[in-house]
Scaffold this motif. Structure first.
Motif, PDB file in Angstrom:
ATOM      1  N   LEU A 187       0.829  -1.201   0.000  1.00 23.05           N
ATOM      2  CA  LEU A 187       0.000   0.000   0.000  1.00 23.05           C
ATOM      3  C   LEU A 187       0.869   1.258   0.000  1.00 23.05           C
ATOM      4  O   LEU A 187       0.563   2.247  -0.686  1.00 23.05           O
ATOM      5  CB  LEU A 187      -0.927  -0.014   1.208  1.00 23.05           C
ATOM      6  CG  LEU A 187      -1.886   1.167   1.378  1.00 23.05           C
ATOM      7  CD1 LEU A 187      -2.755   1.354   0.135  1.00 23.05           C
ATOM      8  CD2 LEU A 187      -2.756   0.974   2.620  1.00 23.05           C
ATOM      9  N   SER A 192      -4.321   4.657  -0.429  1.00 19.39           N
ATOM     10  CA  SER A 192      -5.678   4.308  -0.001  1.00 19.39           C
ATOM     11  C   SER A 192      -6.709   4.951  -0.915  1.00 19.39           C
ATOM     12  O   SER A 192      -7.727   4.334  -1.270  1.00 19.39           O
ATOM     13  CB  SER A 192      -5.909   4.772   1.444  1.00 19.39           C
ATOM     14  OG  SER A 192      -5.000   4.159   2.324  1.00 19.39           O
ATOM     15  N   ARG A 240      -7.135   3.003  -4.015  1.00 18.16           N
ATOM     16  CA  ARG A 240      -7.893   1.770  -3.818  1.00 18.16           C
ATOM     17  C   ARG A 240      -9.388   2.040  -3.663  1.00 18.16           C
ATOM     18  O   ARG A 240     -10.228   1.271  -4.121  1.00 18.16           O
ATOM     19  CB  ARG A 240      -7.337   1.012  -2.620  1.00 18.16           C
ATOM     20  CG  ARG A 240      -5.912   0.531  -2.882  1.00 18.16           C
ATOM     21  CD  ARG A 240      -5.427  -0.461  -1.885  1.00 18.16           C
ATOM     22  NE  ARG A 240      -4.057  -0.878  -2.216  1.00 18.16           N
ATOM     23  CZ  ARG A 240      -3.385  -1.816  -1.575  1.00 18.16           C
ATOM     24  NH1 ARG A 240      -3.948  -2.439  -0.549  1.00 18.16           N
ATOM     25  NH2 ARG A 240      -2.144  -2.148  -1.941  1.00 18.16           N
TER      26      ARG A 240
END
Length: 401
Positions: free
Chosen positions: A110, A391, A394
């Motif tokens: 990530l 994030s 995503r």
């Protein structure tokens, strides 16, 4: 698509930026101003390659100190709070080698995505945010702690991170301002690619640019609940009236648990309280490289002519007081590591409630049992700034799926 993002910290604003770039009509709602919560005075480090989760097997032998020592940089104070007890049990269950390895792998993936996202944002927005890419040193004070670090970097190296163990003399060659602290350094992990920036300035720049591009902001506006119909959120109920949209993103930090509960869901997000000071510095005596003192649990990040010093991790609930002793500890740590760095005449003390999950992995995307058009982006703990733009990518991918 009309998307309502709840939260104007760095995670919510990064999400708004990503979604606006993809052509969505975005509204951002927050009870305060942009970056006013956990983003405002955070540690400023962008730790893309060194992401060791707080839930680590070493926590077990530290428990007596965590529970009893008033001076511990990690502090747990049990309260009559069912969420704290449930979260604490899940956190201790995550303090094992297998979970730590899996969490590290997921966080590094990530973080790599987030580095790319942050660089894309910098190319697009060009924020004035005291950005630097001078690398990071994580200092260790004993051979035993250094051995633990060696195991962690071996794991991270296998996952693509570029870092190495260095001696005390090598530390000083990399960051001469550490010369006076040499006797306390057994060794360090050097990650040359790490960065730093002022997260509050990034938030303010994103607010400025997004507002100019047509993103609608409802700041100083409380989120109160949801109008749910046939398994979907029709509108978010706020102190300024209902906000209707086609999709919603919950990025409300430590308030996420409360709003999850309104929807009949358990979101394992609990406040991880931290503190910081920000001082003007002597240019020669202050560090250029970001430094983390692992023994003190304190980070030092250069922000132009200032030094951000941040630390502590307290599981004490939603307590926004700033005890003088915690600020004094940060000043003492700075004087010990960089004794001539500042006059410490203005400290700018700060505290923030970092939204943490037991494993350290954030909650991103859709969740079973939640309304079909509600996505989550919360629970980043102390890595909110580092992980925000990955994030956001995503969330955008989940929205498009």
């Amino acid at each position: 698509m009309r998307v309502c993002v709840m939260g104007a910290g760095i995670v919510g604003l990064a999400t708004a930026w990503q979604l606006e770039r993809q052509g969505h009509a975005v509204t951002v709602v927050d009870r305060a101003q942009a970056g006013a919560g956990a983003s405002g005075g955070n540690g400023a480090q962008l730790s893309y390659s060194y992401v060791q989760p707080l839930a680590d097997p070493a926590i077990w032998r530290q428990l007596p100190k965590l529970l009893l020592s008033p001076a511990s940089p990690l502090k747990l104070r049990p309260q009559l709070d069912p969420l704290q007890w449930r979260w604490g049990v899940e956190f201790l269950a995550a303090c094992n080698a297998g979970t730590s390895r899996r969490s590290t792998a997921e966080l590094l993936a990530l973080a790599a995505d987030s580095r790319a996202g942050f660089e894309a944002m910098r190319a697009d927005v060009a924020p004035d945010c005291d950005f630097s890419a001078t690398g990071k040193l994580v200092l260790y004070s004993s051979a035993a702690s250094l051995a633990g670090a060696e195991r962690q970097i071996a794991l991270q190296r296998a996952l693509g991170s570029v870092q190495r163990l260095v001696s005390a003399d090598e530390c000083i060659a990399i960051e001469p301002a550490l010369a006076g602290y040499r006797a306390h350094i057994a060794g360090a992990v050097h990650t040359p690619s790490e960065c730093a920036a002022d997260c509050l300035k990034v938030c303010q720049e994103l607010l400025r640019v997004l507002h100019a591009r047509g993103v609608h902001f409802l700041l100083d506006t409380d989120v109160r609940g949801f109008d749910v119909r046939a398994g979907r959120v029709a509108a978010v109920q706020t102190s300024a009236g209902d906000v209707a949209a086609d999709a919603f993103v919950l990025a409300l930090g430590t308030a996420s648990h409360r709003f999850g509960r309104q929807l009949g869901m358990y979101l394992p997000v609990y406040p991880l309280k931290g503190y910081s000071i920000t001082v003007e510095v002597d240019d020669i005596a202050a560090p250029r490289v970001s430094v983390t003192d692992s023994a003190r649990k304190v980070v030092f990040a250069r922000l132009g002519s200032r030094l951000r010093v941040a630390g502590m991790a307290e599981l004490v609930g939603q307590d926004e007081r700033i005890p003088a002793g915690r600020i004094e500890a940060l000043v003492a740590a700075t004087r010990a590591v960089f004794p001539q760095a500042s006059r410490f005449d203005v400290l700018n003390p700060w505290t923030g409630m970092r939204p943490a999950t037991p494993t350290g992995l954030p909650i991103i995307g859709r969740r079973p049992g939640a309304p079909a058009n509600l996505l989550f982006n919360t629970g980043h703990g102390a890595l909110g700034f580092t992980l925000a733009f990955g994030s956001a990518r995503r969330v955008e991918a989940a929205l498009a799926a």
